[in-house]
Design a protein around this motif. Structure first.
Motif, short mmCIF file in Angstrom:
data_model
loop_
_atom_site.label_atom_id
_atom_site.label_comp_id
_atom_site.label_asym_id
_atom_site.label_seq_id
_atom_site.Cartn_x
_atom_site.Cartn_y
_atom_site.Cartn_z
N TYR A 1 0.78 -1.09 0.06
CA TYR A 1 0.08 -0.02 -0.02
C TYR A 1 0.83 1.46 0.04
O TYR A 1 0.28 2.39 -0.22
CB TYR A 1 -0.88 0.09 1.18
N SER A 2 2.23 0.97 0.28
CA SER A 2 2.81 2.16 0.32
C SER A 2 4.44 1.82 0.35
O SER A 2 4.81 0.54 0.18
CB SER A 2 2.77 2.76 1.88
N LEU A 3 5.35 2.88 0.27
CA LEU A 3 6.58 2.38 0.39
C LEU A 3 7.40 2.91 1.53
O LEU A 3 8.64 3.31 1.58
CB LEU A 3 7.51 2.95 -0.99
N SER A 4 6.73 2.72 2.65
CA SER A 4 7.30 2.97 3.85
C SER A 4 8.40 1.93 4.45
O SER A 4 8.59 0.98 3.73
CB SER A 4 6.22 2.77 5.12
N TYR B 1 8.87 0.16 6.86
CA TYR B 1 8.52 -0.62 7.94
C TYR B 1 8.44 -2.09 7.61
O TYR B 1 8.45 -2.79 8.57
CB TYR B 1 7.40 -0.21 8.77
N GLU C 1 7.51 -4.17 1.55
CA GLU C 1 7.57 -2.60 1.29
C GLU C 1 9.11 -1.97 0.78
O GLU C 1 9.51 -1.62 -0.15
CB GLU C 1 7.11 -1.47 2.15
N TYR D 1 -2.53 7.10 -4.07
CA TYR D 1 -1.99 7.47 -2.84
C TYR D 1 -0.44 6.58 -3.07
O TYR D 1 0.71 7.42 -2.91
CB TYR D 1 -2.59 6.89 -1.61
N GLN E 1 3.44 7.73 -4.70
CA GLN E 1 4.86 7.56 -4.31
C GLN E 1 5.88 6.88 -5.31
O GLN E 1 7.04 7.06 -5.30
CB GLN E 1 4.79 6.51 -3.00
N LYS F 1 12.39 11.71 1.11
CA LYS F 1 12.87 10.63 2.12
C LYS F 1 13.63 11.32 3.45
O LYS F 1 13.01 11.04 4.50
CB LYS F 1 13.42 9.41 1.87
N GLU G 1 10.88 13.38 5.20
CA GLU G 1 9.90 12.59 6.10
C GLU G 1 10.74 11.93 7.22
O GLU G 1 10.30 11.32 8.18
CB GLU G 1 9.78 11.08 5.04
N ALA H 1 2.53 12.17 4.13
CA ALA H 1 1.21 10.85 4.04
C ALA H 1 -0.07 11.92 3.89
O ALA H 1 -0.80 11.50 2.95
CB ALA H 1 1.41 10.03 5.40
N PRO I 1 5.63 2.80 13.51
CA PRO I 1 5.15 2.08 12.32
C PRO I 1 3.25 1.93 12.28
O PRO I 1 2.93 2.06 11.13
CB PRO I 1 5.63 0.40 12.64
N ARG J 1 2.38 5.29 10.90
CA ARG J 1 2.24 5.14 9.39
C ARG J 1 1.48 4.29 8.63
O ARG J 1 0.96 4.78 7.51
CB ARG J 1 4.15 4.79 9.11
N ARG J 2 1.36 2.96 9.03
CA ARG J 2 0.49 2.24 8.60
C ARG J 2 -0.97 2.56 8.30
O ARG J 2 -1.55 2.56 7.33
CB ARG J 2 0.57 0.75 9.28
N MET K 1 -2.18 5.69 8.31
CA MET K 1 -2.25 6.89 7.37
C MET K 1 -2.21 6.12 6.06
O MET K 1 -2.71 6.68 5.28
CB MET K 1 -1.19 7.82 7.79
N ASP K 2 -1.17 5.19 5.74
CA ASP K 2 -0.96 4.80 4.51
C ASP K 2 -2.38 4.14 4.00
O ASP K 2 -2.56 4.03 2.95
CB ASP K 2 0.34 3.59 4.42
N MET K 3 -3.07 3.46 5.26
CA MET K 3 -4.32 2.86 4.61
C MET K 3 -5.57 3.90 4.53
O MET K 3 -6.55 3.56 4.10
CB MET K 3 -4.70 1.69 5.67
#
Lengths: 743, 75
Positions: A83-86, A88, A92, A121, A125, A232, A235, A273, B22, B25-26, B28-30
């Motif tokens: 869903y993202s490139l975080s 964590y 990703e 979203y 990214q 990055k 962030e 975000a 985490p 962030r998760r 918010m990503d969702m």
């Protein structure tokens, strides 16, 4: 011009024209959220020429596929659905590391047209990276059906990227997609995508950071996409800051973000975000018009039943029961057929041929029992693995897998597991091997490992013949209760061990649950077969090799040293004799019991067969057969195949019935009962059954663990903790039972 | 109040994500970002986790996670 087949491509070598494209493969990264039809799109683009492997150093699957298009070779790399490139989650990190590696020439971003806001979203990214992005607006048919009107041109203008409507399942829009992809790859170096404007505040910080960093660390700036790196750093991305050796309090970062921090507080990660979501919402408002009132969707109606407060659980258990029965009942006749064909006709004919050719007896035995037996052993697992992969893929593809996790999470969470762990554990009751493979539905490495460690405590079908033999010999009156108690013992210990592991081996916060409940969709037969075949093939080739090798080793253990006649004198027998003292406190300190347990490492049901062999109970079956001709063997084997098919179909309809226990009892074991009565007491028999339930998993399970995790670590832990647990439990049962006067 | 306090059928607006690291962030990503409307659909048969709608899709999360999301009731 001939296409070069080499897949190596130096990082910044972007082809300048279509002509040079013919020389080097175009690497296309296919990225997107989960459940958007990424795999289906790749399959449709490249056919079934999939290569499945792992990303370096991790258990996450890496799929690549290639095709020829207008004289160019195109290689698609399927990135994990995220869903993202975080920084964590493992998936990703894998996705972003590949995207910034310089390897991909173009990114195809697969987007669910019915769920634009969250998908865009992620698109934003991807655009930060600076590689050309082509948006495949997939499932466009579903969006049409919902009467969504999407202005793709407006989208393309706002994103600065091509937007192509596609329906991967119907192969719609794929030509245009390929065309645009190649055109983007052929664009001259230096022509960067326009990028999306993040507003003057952020853009100012991006600009200041890139200039300051370029001045201070030109080396680092050369290694990463510039805009991406700057964002990055703003962030405060821990992974990136570490990689470039920058502290979060670095003066360059602080001064470039001062105005942001003064206006919005210190949390830059959330600020960015939030901003991306703002842009995404804005874009969707512009480009999408929806009917005012949505009719009640199919998904909602299904969920009203299957997630219902009262019906949800019963429905879930009925569904699980069916899937379990289907998996193992459909596969069982084929397993028996393979087993029969290999151990009967195939072995017979091979032995006949070898003997005829004048081969010495030991070669005949090695070929027949070792080699052919080994192959047969590998093959015997495939029906269950294929069947289970089919159902797991169906559950995933249909959207019910996420619901299953939703329903079971509370119960599983109590022992430190994820809701998704339930299905692999359940499959464990059939056979632990496919169950270990089923852990791949878990996203998190920790959950996967913990689940895999607990699966062997689920009493699999192979342990049943052992229980049946012993209960028939010692507990005729209470056979059912005794049998049940063993399954319950396994589950009880799994809960206990799960809680202990949660506090020791897997300490730390348990992973997040946050999970999408995707709309229900009917998976296409094509994607079901491709997935099932890939997994099955993987098992045959990778695990098959190991399994084959180990069966050969066991043959040597049973038949060596040279010229051994009595099983007692073989290496296996010697090992059994050496271990009697270990088993004495458990009530079965005989070399026969010990040797049977050792051979049970091949597969736990073998304990019964070895006992029959070791105790010298003759197997009458093979003696009376003469030497049937090749033709009659072929006929017979072919005939049995149809019987197997018929049985499989029959089993589907007879799903409710449980195979009678008597059927499990093989003729060979009938003669064992009187012998066992002499060496075991009911108490030591129960201790023995508990030991068989709990001691180290069979080696195929260990190989499956090795394959799933890419390391022997978890397999090793499983061997140690389970054997310890088995010994301890059997000790408590036997000694405790004697203390309270049982025999 | 937080997201877990909503009754099935109620909709709230996200005010603040008070989680950190985490988890934040998760979330918010969702799509759980300040200002976004979040509708409570139902709880799982065993009471946890819960299912919500956010950004036009369905999301499930544990109550413990939902408690870190401050909301105000809209309807």
């Amino acid at each position: 011009m001939k296409a070069k087949t080499s897949s190596s491509l130096s990082p910044w070598d972007i082809p300048e024209s279509f002509q040079s494209l013919a020389l080097k493969p175009v690497v296309v990264a296919v990225a997107g959220n989960p459940n958007v039809g990424k795999s289906t799109l790749i399959n449709a683009l490249a056919g079934v020429r999939l290569q499945v492997g792992n990303w370096p150093g991790v258990t996450v699957e890496k799929k690549t596929a290639s095709c020829q298009y207008r004289g160019s070779r195109v290689v698609f790399v399927d990135l994990p659905g995220v869903y993202s490139l975080s920084p964590y989650s493992q998936e990703e990190i894998i996705a972003r590391d590949f995207l910034i590696s310089g390897e991909p020439d173009v990114i195809i971003n697969v987007v669910d047209a019915t769920n634009l806001e969250r998908n865009i979203y992620f698109t934003l990214q991807l655009l930060e990276i600076g590689i050309p992005v082509i948006v495949a607006l997939n499932m466009f048919d579903e969006a049409r059906e919902k009467q969504f009107r999407i202005d793709t041109e407006a989208m393309a203008t706002m994103l600065g990227a091509d937007v192509i409507p596609t329906v991967a399942t119907q192969r719609e829009g794929l030509d245009t997609l390929l065309e645009k992809t190649l055109a983007a790859a052929a664009a001259p170096v230096g022509v960067k995508p326009a990028g999306v404007n993040y507003g003057s505040d952020i853009e100012e910080a991006v600009h200041r950071l890139s200039t300051d960093l370029l001045e201070r660390e030109p080396g680092i700036m050369g290694k990463y996409p510039r805009r991406w790196l700057a964002i990055k750093v703003i962030e405060g991305d821990a992974g990136v800051l570490k990689a470039i050796g920058m502290a979060p309090e670095d003066p360059v970062r602080l001064s470039a973000t001062r105005h942001l921090r003064e206006a919005h507080g210190e949390d830059m990660e959330s600020l960015v975000a939030d901003l991306r979501y703002g842009l995404s919402s804005g874009l969707v408002r512009e480009a999408l018009s929806k009917p005012v009132r949505n009719k009640i969707e199919l998904t909602e109606r299904i969920d009203a039943v299957v997630l219902n407060r009262y019906f949800g659980l019963p429905f879930f258990f009925i569904a699980m029961w069916f899937i379990f029965k289907l998996t193992f009942d459909i596969s069982a006749p084929f397993t028996d057929w393979i087993d029969g064909a290999v151990s009967g006709p195939l072995t017979r004919q091979a032995a006949f041929l070898l003997t005829g050719a004048g081969a010495p007896a030991w070669t005949v035995s090695l070929a027949a029992e070792g080699v052919i037996g080994g192959v047969g052993f590998v093959l015997a697992f495939t029906p269950a693995i294929f069947a289970m992969m089919f159902f797991i893929t169906f559950l995933e593809g249909s959207g019910y897998m996420a619901r299953a996790a939703f329903i079971m999470d509370r119960a599983m969470h109590a022992i430190g597991l994820h809701g998704r762990s339930f299905i692999p554990m359940l499959m464990g009751f059939g056979c632990n091997v496919p169950a270990i493979y089923a852990t791949r539905t878990l996203e998190n490495e920790r959950d996967k490992a913990l689940t895999a460690l607990l699966i062997p405590l689920m009493s699999c079908g192979a342990r049943l013949p052992v229980y049946v033999l012993f209960t028939a010999a010692f507990f005729t009156a209470s056979a059912g209760t005794v049998l049940w108690s063993l399954y319950v013992l396994g589950i009880f210990l799994a809960v206990l061990v799960g809680m202990i592991f949660k506090k020791t081996l897997f300490r730390g916060a348990s992973p997040l649950f946050i999970m999408e409940l995707p709309p229900y969709r009917l998976p296409t037969l094509r994607s079901l077969t491709i997935h099932t075949w890939e997994k099955g093939k993987h098992f045959l080739i990778k695990a098959g090799t190991y399994i084959f090798a180990v069966t050969i080793i066991f043959w040597f253990l049973l038949n060596m040293p040279w010229g051994v006649v009595e099983k007692r004198d073989s290496y296996l027998g010697q090992a059994g004799q050496a271990m009697t003292t270990v088993f004495a406190p458990l009530g079965f300190g005989t070399w026969e019991a010990a040797a049977s347990l050792i051979s049970g490492v091949i597969a736990k049901e073998i304990v019964v067969g070895s006992m029959a062999q070791i105790y010298g109970v003759k197997d009458e079956k093979n003696k009376e057969e003469g030497n049937p001709s090749l033709v009659s063997d072929l006929k017979e084997t072919g005939g049995y195949f149809f019987v197997a098919c018929r049985q499989a179909v029959g089993n589907v309809f007879a799903t409710i019935g449980v195979a009678s226990l008597a059927a499990e009892e093989k003729e060979e074991s009938a003669g064992l009962k009187p012998v066992l009565a002499k060496t075991f007491t009911p108490l030591s028999a129960y201790a023995f059954m508990a030991f068989v339930l709990l001691y180290m998993p069979c080696f195929v399970v260990l190989i499956a663990m090795r394959q799933e995790f890419g390391t022997w670590k978890w397999a090793g832990i499983a061997v140690l903790y389970q054997t310890g647990l088995a010994w301890g439990t059997a000790f408590v049962i036997y000694q405790g039972g004697r203390l309270i006067g049982l025999t | 109040m937080n997201l877990a306090d909503l009754n099935p059928g109620q909709t709230g607006r996200v005010l603040k994500v008070s989680a950190v690291g985490p988890l934040k962030r998760r979330l918010m990503d969702m799509g759980i970002v300040p200002g976004a409307p979040a509708g409570m659909l139902k709880a799982a048969p065993l009471g946890d986790p819960i299912e919500i709608t956010i950004k036009n899709y369905r999301l499930s999360l544990r109550r413990g996670e939902a408690e870190k999301i401050e909301v105000e009731i809209v309807s």
